[in-house]
Design a protein around this motif. Sequence first.
Motif, PDB file in Angstrom:
ATOM      1  N   ILE A  31      13.256 -52.117 -11.639  1.00 30.21           N
ATOM      2  CA  ILE A  31      13.224 -50.653 -11.677  1.00 30.21           C
ATOM      3  C   ILE A  31      14.508 -50.094 -11.078  1.00 30.21           C
ATOM      4  N   GLY A  32      14.944 -50.683  -9.972  1.00 31.56           N
ATOM      5  CA  GLY A  32      16.205 -50.260  -9.367  1.00 31.56           C
ATOM      6  C   GLY A  32      17.383 -50.491 -10.290  1.00 31.56           C
ATOM      7  N   TRP A  33      17.380 -51.619 -10.988  1.00 32.92           N
ATOM      8  CA  TRP A  33      18.452 -51.915 -11.957  1.00 32.92           C
ATOM      9  C   TRP A  33      18.470 -50.858 -13.058  1.00 32.92           C
ATOM     10  N   CYS A  34      17.297 -50.504 -13.553  1.00 32.14           N
ATOM     11  CA  CYS A  34      17.209 -49.489 -14.599  1.00 32.14           C
ATOM     12  C   CYS A  34      17.709 -48.139 -14.093  1.00 32.14           C
ATOM     13  N   ALA A  35      17.327 -47.778 -12.876  1.00 31.76           N
ATOM     14  CA  ALA A  35      17.760 -46.504 -12.307  1.00 31.76           C
ATOM     15  C   ALA A  35      19.275 -46.453 -12.141  1.00 31.76           C
ATOM     16  N   ARG A  36      19.874 -47.570 -11.743  1.00 27.31           N
ATOM     17  CA  ARG A  36      21.330 -47.600 -11.567  1.00 27.31           C
ATOM     18  C   ARG A  36      22.063 -47.413 -12.893  1.00 27.31           C
ATOM     19  N   HIS A  37      21.428 -47.789 -14.000  1.00 26.03           N
ATOM     20  CA  HIS A  37      22.039 -47.579 -15.303  1.00 26.03           C
ATOM     21  C   HIS A  37      21.720 -46.192 -15.869  1.00 26.03           C
ATOM     22  N   MET A  38      20.577 -45.632 -15.492  1.00 28.86           N
ATOM     23  CA  MET A  38      20.224 -44.288 -15.945  1.00 28.86           C
ATOM     24  C   MET A  38      21.111 -43.234 -15.285  1.00 28.86           C
ATOM     25  N   GLU A  39      21.481 -43.458 -14.048  1.00 30.04           N
ATOM     26  CA  GLU A  39      22.242 -42.449 -13.302  1.00 30.04           C
ATOM     27  C   GLU A  39      23.584 -42.104 -13.964  1.00 30.04           C
ATOM     28  N   PRO A  40      24.453 -43.075 -14.251  1.00 28.89           N
ATOM     29  CA  PRO A  40      25.731 -42.702 -14.861  1.00 28.89           C
ATOM     30  C   PRO A  40      25.573 -42.071 -16.246  1.00 28.89           C
ATOM     31  N   LEU A  45      26.135 -36.701 -19.134  1.00 31.37           N
ATOM     32  CA  LEU A  45      25.594 -35.635 -19.979  1.00 31.37           C
ATOM     33  C   LEU A  45      25.455 -34.305 -19.233  1.00 31.37           C
ATOM     34  N   TRP A  46      25.017 -34.352 -17.970  1.00 31.07           N
ATOM     35  CA  TRP A  46      24.719 -33.106 -17.251  1.00 31.07           C
ATOM     36  C   TRP A  46      25.392 -33.015 -15.872  1.00 31.07           C
ATOM     37  N   GLY A  47      26.264 -33.955 -15.541  1.00 31.19           N
ATOM     38  CA  GLY A  47      26.915 -33.911 -14.238  1.00 31.19           C
ATOM     39  C   GLY A  47      25.954 -34.286 -13.126  1.00 31.19           C
ATOM     40  N   GLY A  48      26.208 -33.779 -11.932  1.00 33.14           N
ATOM     41  CA  GLY A  48      25.352 -34.110 -10.791  1.00 33.14           C
ATOM     42  C   GLY A  48      24.285 -33.069 -10.546  1.00 33.14           C
ATOM     43  N   THR A  49      23.746 -32.494 -11.598  1.00 33.47           N
ATOM     44  CA  THR A  49      22.803 -31.386 -11.490  1.00 33.47           C
ATOM     45  C   THR A  49      21.366 -31.864 -11.316  1.00 33.47           C
ATOM     46  N   MET A 191      16.606 -44.342  -3.358  1.00 32.40           N
ATOM     47  CA  MET A 191      17.943 -44.465  -3.927  1.00 32.40           C
ATOM     48  C   MET A 191      18.686 -43.133  -3.987  1.00 32.40           C
ATOM     49  N   TRP A 192      17.973 -42.070  -4.377  1.00 33.44           N
ATOM     50  CA  TRP A 192      18.630 -40.799  -4.691  1.00 33.44           C
ATOM     51  C   TRP A 192      18.243 -39.658  -3.753  1.00 33.44           C
ATOM     52  N   GLY A 193      17.239 -39.838  -2.932  1.00 27.96           N
ATOM     53  CA  GLY A 193      16.762 -38.728  -2.102  1.00 27.96           C
ATOM     54  C   GLY A 193      17.580 -38.530  -0.839  1.00 27.96           C
ATOM     55  N   LYS A 194      18.893 -38.518  -0.983  1.00 28.87           N
ATOM     56  CA  LYS A 194      19.796 -38.376   0.167  1.00 28.87           C
ATOM     57  C   LYS A 194      20.399 -36.970   0.158  1.00 28.87           C
ATOM     58  N   LYS A 195      20.506 -36.379   1.333  1.00 30.28           N
ATOM     59  CA  LYS A 195      21.036 -35.013   1.440  1.00 30.28           C
ATOM     60  C   LYS A 195      22.542 -35.041   1.663  1.00 30.28           C
ATOM     61  N   ASN A 196      23.253 -35.671   0.735  1.00 26.89           N
ATOM     62  CA  ASN A 196      24.718 -35.667   0.790  1.00 26.89           C
ATOM     63  C   ASN A 196      25.248 -35.007  -0.484  1.00 26.89           C
ATOM     64  N   ARG A 198      26.702 -36.133  -3.064  1.00 29.60           N
ATOM     65  CA  ARG A 198      26.461 -36.822  -4.334  1.00 29.60           C
ATOM     66  C   ARG A 198      25.035 -36.596  -4.847  1.00 29.60           C
ATOM     67  N   TYR A 199      24.065 -36.569  -3.933  1.00 37.22           N
ATOM     68  CA  TYR A 199      22.667 -36.541  -4.366  1.00 37.22           C
ATOM     69  C   TYR A 199      21.919 -35.260  -3.984  1.00 37.22           C
ATOM     70  N   ARG A 200      22.600 -34.290  -3.402  1.00 37.94           N
ATOM     71  CA  ARG A 200      21.917 -33.080  -2.938  1.00 37.94           C
ATOM     72  C   ARG A 200      21.123 -32.411  -4.071  1.00 37.94           C
TER      73      ARG A 200
END
Length: 327
Positions: A31-40, A45-49, A191-196, A198-200
């Motif tokens: 699942i983590g591998w899939c998420a790492r490929h889904m992110e880029p 397509l939509w940036g970091g939105t 993986m993504w729930g970070k308040k920085n 990149r992931y805000r």
Amino acid sequence: MLPCPFILPAALLLDILAGDPPNRFHPVCLIGWCARHMEPLARRLWGGTFTAGMAAALGTCAAAWCACAAFLLPFSFFPSPRILWIPAVLVIYICMAPRGLAEHARLVANALRAGNDGAARHAVSMIVGRDTERLDRHGIARAAIESVAENLTDGVFSTLFWATAGFLAGGASGAAFAALTHRVFNILDAMWGKKNDRYRHFGTFAARTDDALNFIPARLILPCISLAALLVKGASARRALTTGWTFRRAHASPNSAWSEAAFAGALGLRIGGPVSYKGIPADYPWIGDGRTEATVSDLALAIRLMWMTALMGTLVFSLLLLFIPRF
């Protein structure tokens, strides 16, 4: 064939006996591998939105559902629908990890017991996100206890809750899909729930969905920890309940303080407090009103309380499956 109330105990027993599968075969790692490929892909397509993060999260979840459906499909051709309970048990088993949590915490305890603070700091850094380089022995033990308490909700109790809800709504396959959905968003939040920067925005959908999925289990776990403390020598059931309720909101997360406060009360500790993440201080409040000097004995007691709560939760939800009719 096992009757439905034994699906959850079977999954827990399988975890106790087998533990986690190797990382390269573990579906959680896939699942983590899939998420790492889904992110880029989503970012292109939509940036970091927020929209990008939502699309990536739903795409990862859909991929997990497809894999689960493919796993369940061959069993659906058998004459008895109860054969689906076999893959359902396997899916629930891979979604919960009490043995893995206990083993990681025990590594910390063993290092502390041996007087190897460096090894203990390294071991605790594997299960917490905070900086651990400057933690003393008490800080190491507190951090490990907090991780055991928080992950008891995320990694065990919520899985039991959603597997039960899924079974009541859709039988064995419903239990598998519901447990897997919770696990996917739990991974995505980590993986993504970070308040920085990149992931805000990108991680907001995954983080809020994970909060929503843990909302009810986090509140149900308080009386369960208190009941479990009755059966664990050295733990206080009354303090678990009263401290858990008093400090239930003493955390930035809407869910984490419920189990952490209950553990603090049961063990007579004060946990939480100021920490730092990658050198940036975070002035978190203290949880509980007991000692701050947590010891290796407190950590060992926390591990026993975690196991007893997992067993208690499995019993309670299994009884619900026995007495509550399916929708």
